[in-house]
Motif scaffolding. Structure first.
Motif, PDB file in Angstrom:
ATOM      1  N   TYR A   1       0.872  -1.172   0.000  1.00  0.00           N
ATOM      2  CA  TYR A   1       0.000   0.000   0.000  1.00  0.00           C
ATOM      3  C   TYR A   1       0.910   1.223   0.000  1.00  0.00           C
ATOM      4  N   ALA A   2       0.566   2.204  -0.791  1.00  0.00           N
ATOM      5  CA  ALA A   2       1.439   3.382  -0.840  1.00  0.00           C
ATOM      6  C   ALA A   2       0.602   4.644  -0.939  1.00  0.00           C
ATOM      7  N   THR A   3       1.056   5.697  -0.277  1.00  0.00           N
ATOM      8  CA  THR A   3       0.369   6.982  -0.400  1.00  0.00           C
ATOM      9  C   THR A   3       1.381   8.021  -0.856  1.00  0.00           C
ATOM     10  N   GLN A   4       0.936   8.947  -1.649  1.00  0.00           N
ATOM     11  CA  GLN A   4       1.793  10.051  -2.073  1.00  0.00           C
ATOM     12  C   GLN A   4       1.769  11.145  -0.999  1.00  0.00           C
ATOM     13  N   PHE A   5       0.753  11.091  -0.150  1.00  0.00           N
ATOM     14  CA  PHE A   5       0.619  12.097   0.916  1.00  0.00           C
ATOM     15  C   PHE A   5       1.158  11.533   2.239  1.00  0.00           C
ATOM     16  N   HIS A   6       1.204  12.391   3.222  1.00  0.00           N
ATOM     17  CA  HIS A   6       1.697  11.975   4.543  1.00  0.00           C
ATOM     18  C   HIS A   6       0.528  11.584   5.446  1.00  0.00           C
ATOM     19  N   PRO A   7       0.315  10.302   5.701  1.00  0.00           N
ATOM     20  CA  PRO A   7      -0.788   9.937   6.600  1.00  0.00           C
ATOM     21  C   PRO A   7      -0.441  10.231   8.062  1.00  0.00           C
ATOM     22  N   GLU A   8       0.860  10.399   8.360  1.00  0.00           N
ATOM     23  CA  GLU A   8       1.288  10.446   9.761  1.00  0.00           C
ATOM     24  C   GLU A   8       1.241  11.844  10.384  1.00  0.00           C
ATOM     25  N   VAL A   9       0.930  12.870   9.578  1.00  0.00           N
ATOM     26  CA  VAL A   9       0.970  14.221  10.158  1.00  0.00           C
ATOM     27  C   VAL A   9      -0.428  14.683  10.573  1.00  0.00           C
ATOM     28  N   ASN A  10      -0.464  15.598  11.515  1.00  0.00           N
ATOM     29  CA  ASN A  10      -1.751  16.042  12.060  1.00  0.00           C
ATOM     30  C   ASN A  10      -2.658  16.668  11.006  1.00  0.00           C
ATOM     31  N   HIS A  11      -2.038  17.302   9.981  1.00  0.00           N
ATOM     32  CA  HIS A  11      -2.854  17.978   8.987  1.00  0.00           C
ATOM     33  C   HIS A  11      -3.652  17.009   8.103  1.00  0.00           C
ATOM     34  N   THR A  12      -3.300  15.748   8.111  1.00  0.00           N
ATOM     35  CA  THR A  12      -4.099  14.755   7.359  1.00  0.00           C
ATOM     36  C   THR A  12      -5.213  14.306   8.284  1.00  0.00           C
ATOM     37  N   GLU A  13      -6.450  14.744   7.976  1.00  0.00           N
ATOM     38  CA  GLU A  13      -7.485  14.642   9.009  1.00  0.00           C
ATOM     39  C   GLU A  13      -7.845  13.213   9.414  1.00  0.00           C
ATOM     40  N   GLN A  14      -7.745  12.246   8.496  1.00  0.00           N
ATOM     41  CA  GLN A  14      -8.067  10.866   8.884  1.00  0.00           C
ATOM     42  C   GLN A  14      -6.809   9.984   8.916  1.00  0.00           C
ATOM     43  N   GLY A  15      -5.646  10.645   8.985  1.00  0.00           N
ATOM     44  CA  GLY A  15      -4.382   9.919   8.864  1.00  0.00           C
ATOM     45  C   GLY A  15      -4.195   8.822   9.900  1.00  0.00           C
ATOM     46  N   PHE A  16      -4.516   9.118  11.155  1.00  0.00           N
ATOM     47  CA  PHE A  16      -4.312   8.106  12.199  1.00  0.00           C
ATOM     48  C   PHE A  16      -5.244   6.916  11.992  1.00  0.00           C
ATOM     49  N   ASP A  17      -6.456   7.185  11.472  1.00  0.00           N
ATOM     50  CA  ASP A  17      -7.374   6.076  11.178  1.00  0.00           C
ATOM     51  C   ASP A  17      -6.816   5.215  10.047  1.00  0.00           C
ATOM     52  N   MET A  18      -6.194   5.874   9.064  1.00  0.00           N
ATOM     53  CA  MET A  18      -5.595   5.110   7.962  1.00  0.00           C
ATOM     54  C   MET A  18      -4.486   4.202   8.492  1.00  0.00           C
ATOM     55  N   LEU A  19      -3.639   4.757   9.355  1.00  0.00           N
ATOM     56  CA  LEU A  19      -2.546   3.947   9.899  1.00  0.00           C
ATOM     57  C   LEU A  19      -3.107   2.806  10.754  1.00  0.00           C
ATOM     58  N   GLY A  20      -4.177   3.113  11.486  1.00  0.00           N
ATOM     59  CA  GLY A  20      -4.841   2.081  12.303  1.00  0.00           C
ATOM     60  C   GLY A  20      -5.376   0.967  11.415  1.00  0.00           C
ATOM     61  N   ASN A  21      -6.021   1.336  10.331  1.00  0.00           N
ATOM     62  CA  ASN A  21      -6.536   0.324   9.396  1.00  0.00           C
ATOM     63  C   ASN A  21      -5.398  -0.526   8.849  1.00  0.00           C
TER      64      ASN A  21
END
Ligand code: XMP
Length: 406
Positions: free
Chosen positions: A59-79
């Motif tokens: 799985y790869a993202t061009q964006f940063h899932p780990e930063v606070n500005h990505t609003e659902q980022g932590f949920d993505m990492l959790g998934n």
């Protein structure tokens, strides 16, 4: 920032809003998909903002899932962790202290163990655990190179000798460091000299104190990942993983915190009764005040900076904004300026103060400290610290600046 459209069928986005704000701060993007991958997220400007190859489990993202500005980022990492990798999330801290103490006792038996204690969070918590496990069989070696904050060496010594059962060995080598640093102004050369001298003194003391047994380090999990451990490839040799000279022999190296992240280390520290001030310490660079004194380091300059830094920290604490800042400290640039004191002209030091907010220290914002607090800090610095007649506030974020000045 980009509004993303996320593929609902992708396990990483399971249960999330289909349009979501994510952080993509650069303009590069993938134009052609690799074989076997399909797009599961896009933005207006980026056709492949998220891609997957389910068969291979990539799985790869061009964006940063780990930063606070990505609003659902932590949920993505959790998934990703729970739904893709099938992690269980069953790690609990509860009995970490008891089980680690038990394992340490079993491993160490009646032998000796030596730990290099810097007074930072990790080595302090490692010291607390080892002390609880084997008491006086533990010797902590603490090198005071004279480049610590005001009274810090005494505080560390007092804490560990008063609260914990262990042998505490303090090496006072302030004069030796000043002599070695004489005439050196280049930042890299300063860092190198301080590092080389530190390990020379440290290993000499270890040779003196060692009597076989074990060598302990406060290495924590991220240090191990960065240095290559288990299935993690080597990224860089980490400064917390120390190379031991060949002539020094121990039965084994003990790293009681090597499975923990920083927040877990802090939780253990609190449970062990290590003072709040140590457990919640701000990062402090290995070369200490050496990287905050620009130009040649002298005894007088160290004194001025230690006093200024102590006044600054005291005023921040009194103002009640300490918890809002990630790191704050004073810097002594190699600059003297003209001022007036009563009827006299002065020609004295400029002090710079630096305060930042950050989550990860890779990027940082300069802190917007209210003017009235800055005014009090400036008044106190010029009134209370000898040889300071001017104060400036560093309003540079990272990037382009770094947190430290050198
Ligand atoms: P920079 O200046 O690189 O700092 O933006 C980022 C963070 O790292 C700390 N720092 C160090 N920590 N040894 C350390 O253990 C070092 O040599 C060192 N240099 C910088 C700095 O205080 C900030 O928190």
């Amino acid at each position: 920032l980009a509004a993303e459209s996320l593929g609902a069928e992708c396990a990483v986005f399971d249960g999330l809003k289909k349009n979501s704000v994510v952080w993509m701060s650069h303009n590069d993007y993938i134009e052609v998909l690799p074989d076997g991958f399909k797009a599961v997220g896009h933005s207006d400007k980026c056709p492949y903002a998220a891609i997957e190859n389910v068969e291979k489990g990539f799985y790869a993202t061009q964006f940063h899932p780990e930063v606070n500005h990505t609003e659902q980022g932590f949920d993505m990492l959790g998934n990703f962790l729970y739904k893709v990798c099938h992690c269980k999330g069953d790690w609990v801290m509860d009995n970490f202290i008891e089980s680690t103490v038990e394992k340490l006792r079993e491993k160490i038996g009646d032998k000796k163990v030596i730990l290099g204690l810097s007074g930072g969070v990790d080595s302090s918590v490692a010291a607390g655990l080892l002390s609880r496990a084997v008491g006086k069989q533990l010797t902590c070696v603490f090198v005071d190179q004279g480049l610590m904050r005001k009274d810090e060496g005494d505080f560390v010594e007092d804490t560990f000798t008063r609260l914990f059962d262990m042998n505490f060995v303090r090496v006072n080598c302030q004069k030796q460091f000043i002599a070695k640093l004489k005439g050196i102004t280049d930042p890299e050369e300063k860092r190198k000299t301080i590092g080389t001298e530190f390990y020379k003194v440290f290993w000499d003391k270890i040779r003196e104190e060692s009597d076989g047994g074990f060598f302990a380090q406060g290495t924590i999990y991220p240090d191990c990942i960065e240095s290559g451990k288990g299935d993690a490839d080597t990224i860089k040799t980490h400064h917390n993983k120390v190379k031991m000279p060949d002539d020094i022999k121990f039965d084994d190296v003990i790293e009681p915190l090597c499975d923990l992240f920083k927040d877990e280390v802090r939780a253990v520290g609190e449970k062990l009764g290590i003072p709040h001030e140590l457990v919640w310490r701000q990062p402090f660079p290995g070369p200490g005040l050496g990287v905050r004194i620009i130009g040649e380091i002298t005894e007088d300059k160290i004194k001025v900076l230690q006093e200024a830094d102590a006044v600054f920290r005291d005023e921040i604490a009194k103002s009640g904004i300490e918890d809002q800042l990630s790191q704050f400290f004073a810097v002594l640039p190699d600059v003297q300026t003209v001022g007036v004191m009563g009827d006299h002209r002065t020609y004295d030091h400029l002090i710079a103060i630096r305060a930042i907010t950050t989550d990860d220290f890779m990027t940082a914002d300069w802190a917007k400290i209210p003017y009235d607090i800055l005014a009090r800090i400036s008044n106190r610095l010029t009134n209370e610290v000898d040889h300071v007649n001017r104060v400036v506030y560093d309003i540079t974020s990272k990037p382009p600046g770094t947190v430290e000045w050198e």
